[in-house]
Design a protein around this motif. Structure first.
Motif, short mmCIF file in Angstrom:
data_model
loop_
_atom_site.label_atom_id
_atom_site.label_comp_id
_atom_site.label_asym_id
_atom_site.label_seq_id
_atom_site.Cartn_x
_atom_site.Cartn_y
_atom_site.Cartn_z
N VAL A 86 0.86 -1.18 0.00
CA VAL A 86 0.00 0.00 0.00
C VAL A 86 0.89 1.23 0.00
O VAL A 86 1.86 1.31 0.77
CB VAL A 86 -0.91 0.00 1.26
N ALA A 87 0.58 2.17 -0.87
CA ALA A 87 1.31 3.44 -0.89
C ALA A 87 0.57 4.44 0.00
O ALA A 87 -0.66 4.49 0.00
CB ALA A 87 1.40 3.98 -2.31
N VAL A 88 1.31 5.22 0.75
CA VAL A 88 0.73 6.25 1.60
C VAL A 88 1.11 7.59 0.99
O VAL A 88 2.29 7.97 0.98
CB VAL A 88 1.24 6.14 3.06
N TYR A 89 0.13 8.29 0.45
CA TYR A 89 0.35 9.59 -0.18
C TYR A 89 0.12 10.69 0.86
O TYR A 89 -0.89 10.68 1.56
CB TYR A 89 -0.59 9.79 -1.37
N VAL A 90 1.05 11.60 0.95
CA VAL A 90 0.95 12.69 1.93
C VAL A 90 1.09 14.04 1.22
O VAL A 90 1.71 14.14 0.17
CB VAL A 90 2.04 12.57 3.03
N ALA A 96 -3.26 11.98 5.11
CA ALA A 96 -2.62 10.93 4.31
C ALA A 96 -3.69 10.03 3.69
O ALA A 96 -4.74 9.79 4.27
CB ALA A 96 -1.68 10.11 5.18
N VAL A 97 -3.39 9.56 2.50
CA VAL A 97 -4.30 8.67 1.78
C VAL A 97 -3.56 7.38 1.49
O VAL A 97 -2.46 7.39 0.94
CB VAL A 97 -4.76 9.33 0.45
N ARG A 98 -4.18 6.26 1.88
CA ARG A 98 -3.61 4.94 1.62
C ARG A 98 -4.31 4.33 0.41
O ARG A 98 -5.53 4.36 0.32
CB ARG A 98 -3.83 4.02 2.83
N THR A 99 -3.53 3.78 -0.52
CA THR A 99 -4.11 3.12 -1.69
C THR A 99 -3.17 2.01 -2.15
O THR A 99 -1.97 2.05 -1.88
CB THR A 99 -4.37 4.12 -2.83
N ARG A 100 -3.73 1.03 -2.81
CA ARG A 100 -2.90 -0.04 -3.35
C ARG A 100 -1.82 0.57 -4.23
O ARG A 100 -2.11 1.40 -5.08
CB ARG A 100 -3.74 -1.01 -4.17
N ALA A 101 -0.60 0.13 -4.04
CA ALA A 101 0.50 0.69 -4.81
C ALA A 101 0.50 0.18 -6.25
O ALA A 101 0.86 0.90 -7.17
CB ALA A 101 1.83 0.37 -4.14
#
Length: 170
Positions: A86-90, A96-101
């Motif tokens: 999971v990628a954590v975009y900040v 922060a937004v977590r989404t499948r990488a």
């Protein structure tokens, strides 16, 4: 009282090359026989134990070369690992937004994974991802169609269906 009238393989079911898929009735009946032998509680270990016998109708559904089976298992583990990241975009101004990488791109000639943002930024791969997601949802819906607790969700999904179908026409 309802009774089983026959057996089929599920839509989209995948089997190894050489699996004897020509007689789902025989396979279904044999698995049900195994379930009854186990007092109604069937496990994958029960199926595998039976399938080891070359005369079992389940035998062809398994890879019996330990080397090839180990490679297939490791590839399955690799797929699971890729899907688990999971990628954590900040950013400074948003939470922060977590989404499948990575997402699977089911291109017929070369299925592969791409970063989710890259895949969703190109029309061709975006359409492939959305179509695959929709197929998986439809399969889930078919699996649980008899559960009235999900009827509202299914009705909403049917409303979305026309939009998704339009994706495939572009």
């Amino acid at each position: 009282m309802m009774r089983v009238g026959g057996y089929e393989f599920a839509d989209g079911a995948r089997f190894q090359p050489g699996a004897r898929i020509d007689d789902p009735k025989l396979v279904g009946e044999h698995i049900d026989f195994l379930r009854k032998q186990q007092k109604g509680e069937l496990t994958p270990q029960d199926v595998l134990a039976d399938a080891k016998n070359p005369n079992s109708p389940l035998h062809s559904f398994f890879e019996w070369s330990d080397t090839a089976a180990a490679e297939q298992y490791r590839l399955q583990q690799a797929r699971g690992l890729i899907r688990a990241v999971v990628a954590v975009y900040v950013s400074d101004d948003k939470p922060a937004v977590r989404t499948r990488a990575y997402v699977h791109i089911p291109e017929p000639s070369a299925p592969h994974y791409r970063s989710a943002d890259q895949a969703m930024s190109t029309k061709k791969t975006r359409d492939l991802v959305l179509q695959r997601a929709w197929r998986e949802f439809q399969q889930w819906k078919a699996r649980y169609k008899d559960l009235k607790e999900f009827s509202t969700l299914f009705e909403a999904a049917d409303e979305v269906a026309q939009k998704v179908r339009a994706i495939g026409k572009h």
